[in-house]
Design a protein around this motif. Structure first.
Motif, PDB file in Angstrom:
ATOM      1  N   ILE A 211       1.243  -1.062   0.183  1.00 56.02           N
ATOM      2  CA  ILE A 211      -0.266  -0.170   0.172  1.00 56.02           C
ATOM      3  C   ILE A 211       0.286   0.999   0.373  1.00 56.02           C
ATOM      4  O   ILE A 211       0.700   2.260  -1.067  1.00 56.02           O
ATOM      5  N   GLN A 214       2.822   1.859  -3.079  1.00 59.06           N
ATOM      6  CA  GLN A 214       1.671   2.321  -4.209  1.00 59.06           C
ATOM      7  C   GLN A 214       1.326   3.868  -4.149  1.00 59.06           C
ATOM      8  O   GLN A 214       0.747   4.778  -4.591  1.00 59.06           O
ATOM      9  N   TYR A 331      -3.586  -8.513  -3.049  1.00 54.63           N
ATOM     10  CA  TYR A 331      -2.799  -7.339  -3.436  1.00 54.63           C
ATOM     11  C   TYR A 331      -3.027  -6.503  -4.315  1.00 54.63           C
ATOM     12  O   TYR A 331      -2.613  -5.410  -4.305  1.00 54.63           O
ATOM     13  N   LEU A 334      -5.627  -3.448  -2.490  1.00 56.35           N
ATOM     14  CA  LEU A 334      -5.100  -2.525  -1.564  1.00 56.35           C
ATOM     15  C   LEU A 334      -3.892  -2.137  -2.145  1.00 56.35           C
ATOM     16  O   LEU A 334      -3.828  -0.695  -1.942  1.00 56.35           O
ATOM     17  N   SER A 335      -2.643  -2.700  -2.961  1.00 57.19           N
ATOM     18  CA  SER A 335      -1.768  -2.194  -3.222  1.00 57.19           C
ATOM     19  C   SER A 335      -2.337  -0.983  -4.790  1.00 57.19           C
ATOM     20  O   SER A 335      -2.431   0.257  -4.480  1.00 57.19           O
ATOM     21  N   VAL A 338      -6.550   0.435  -3.459  1.00 51.51           N
ATOM     22  CA  VAL A 338      -6.595   1.395  -2.164  1.00 51.51           C
ATOM     23  C   VAL A 338      -5.441   3.038  -1.768  1.00 51.51           C
ATOM     24  O   VAL A 338      -5.379   3.582  -2.244  1.00 51.51           O
ATOM     25  N   GLY A 339      -4.606   1.732  -2.407  1.00 57.02           N
ATOM     26  CA  GLY A 339      -2.686   2.599  -2.523  1.00 57.02           C
ATOM     27  C   GLY A 339      -2.885   3.714  -3.263  1.00 57.02           C
ATOM     28  O   GLY A 339      -2.466   5.256  -3.411  1.00 57.02           O
TER      29      GLY A 339
END
Length: 383
Positions: A211, A214, A331, A334-335, A338-339
């Motif tokens: 996260i 990114q 992965y 979230l990365s 979201v990230g």
């Protein structure tokens, strides 16, 4: 094709799937905003439409992964995603209102986002004890991306943004044609064992690092071309800089199998993320120098190429066969979801203060991401 398809033949079809999946991304990421602008939408509406692409990338992979890990149907879901994506993409040809385009985008990207996590799992399971070869297979995705970034840009220059739906439909059909031969080798799943998993220990630290990494890429994904233009570079020069990064990424995917086999995932992730932090500092303080810009873009080989190859290996080892789709989906969502969304949003606010501060923020996020790698198991090597 049948279940007797050879491993090498299946890997060739998987390589083609990667090519077309990321070729679609190579059309949507740089040119979707241009397409919406030509359709008459204002900046606020375009921002909301592009946010839908990000939102489905957060939600869809996890929903599809739950189905895949409970049923064992992975190749089937890739085919469903490609077929339904191509069918619903037809709606993009009609020049409808904002609400219509938002619904069209949400539907076809929901199916398109069903594909990647399952593709990653099938590829690694097909490779088996040769999982270190993943980078070579995945490099076809990078090749597809760069081909369409260049090709679609040329086509739009020649025939205008309305050519984009035709390019997209061609790629969706190519994606469907590439995945149809994949054998439906289902993984048998025990109902009581197909439930959730604990996001603690190494998995939690890994996802936190992903996260943060990114988040650090937020200014690159959202403001890179604008930043270069403010520094005096032309759009063509900015395009060449993007192309340099993708070429470096492809070369790293070719080298990744040997590096992963020798050093394992953890040290490669740690070193790559540290280099990413240095890369963003080059952008903050050396953008006026062609040398530092070129060096920064060359480090994309580590920022995405090597980190991603090592991350995919790590997930494959940490999640058993019953939960690998969920692991890959977590992965991705979230990365990159979201990230990436948080990083881009925060940089949008920092940009108004000083654009170079966005890159300092990115460097700090990358440094924290590197520190989050330290608690991971040492020298985790491919299966």
């Amino acid at each position: 094709m049948t279940r007797t398809m050879s491993t090498e033949a299946q890997l060739r079809w998987l390589s083609a799937c990667y090519f077309f999946f990321f070729a679609i991304l190579g059309v949507m990421v740089p040119y979707l905003g241009v397409f919406f602008d030509a359709r008459g939408f204002n900046a606020s509406e375009i921002g909301l439409l592009l946010a839908i692409l990000m939102a489905t990338r957060i939600l869809a992979p996890n929903l599809w992964a739950m189905v895949a890990d409970r049923t064992g149907m992975r190749a089937e879901l890739i085919k469903l995603g490609a077929g339904a994506g191509a069918l619903t993409y037809v709606s993009f040809f009609y020049p409808g209102s904002f609400g219509y385009m938002a619904l069209s985008l949400a539907i076809y990207t929901f199916f398109w986002n069903a594909i990647l996590a399952q593709l990653e799992v099938i590829t690694l399971e097909t490779l088996g004890d040769r999982a270190h070869r993943y980078g070579i297979i995945r490099s076809y995705g990078s090749l597809g991306y760069i081909c369409l970034v260049v090709g679609a840009g040329f086509a739009i220059g020649q025939w205008g943004p309305e050519i984009l739906p035709y390019i997209g439909m061609t790629l969706f059909v190519g994606m469907l044609a590439s995945c149809l031969p994949l054998p439906a080798n289902r993984v048998k799943v025990e109902a009581e064992a197909a439930g959730g998993f604990s996001l603690r220990g190494p998995i939690a630290w890994f996802l936190l690092s992903a996260i943060l990494l990114q988040m650090s890429a937020g200014p690159f994904y959202g403001f890179f071309v604008l930043y270069l233009k403010q520094a005096g570079y032309t759009e063509f020069a900015a395009g060449l800089a993007v192309a340099l990064g993708v070429v470096a990424e492809i070369l790293m995917f070719m080298l990744a199998p040997r590096l992963l086999g020798r050093y394992g995932s953890k040290p490669l992730m740690f070193i790559s993320i540290l280099l990413t932090s240095a890369r963003w500092l080059m952008m903050a303080f050396g953008v006026d120098s062609l040398f530092w810009l070129a060096l920064s873009q060359s480090l994309h080989a580590f920022t995405f190429g090597l980190v991603h190859a090592a991350s995919i290996q790590f997930i494959h080892q940490q999640f058993d066969s019953r939960r690998r789709s969920q692991g890959q989906a977590l992965y991705a969502s979230l990365s990159f979801g979201v990230g990436g969304a948080i990083g881009t949003w925060l940089c949008g606010h920092i940009w108004g203060i000083d654009p170079s501060l966005c890159w300092v923020f990115a460097a700090v996020c990358a440094l924290l991401a590197a520190l989050a790698v330290l608690p991971l198991p040492g020298r985790v090597k491919p299966n």
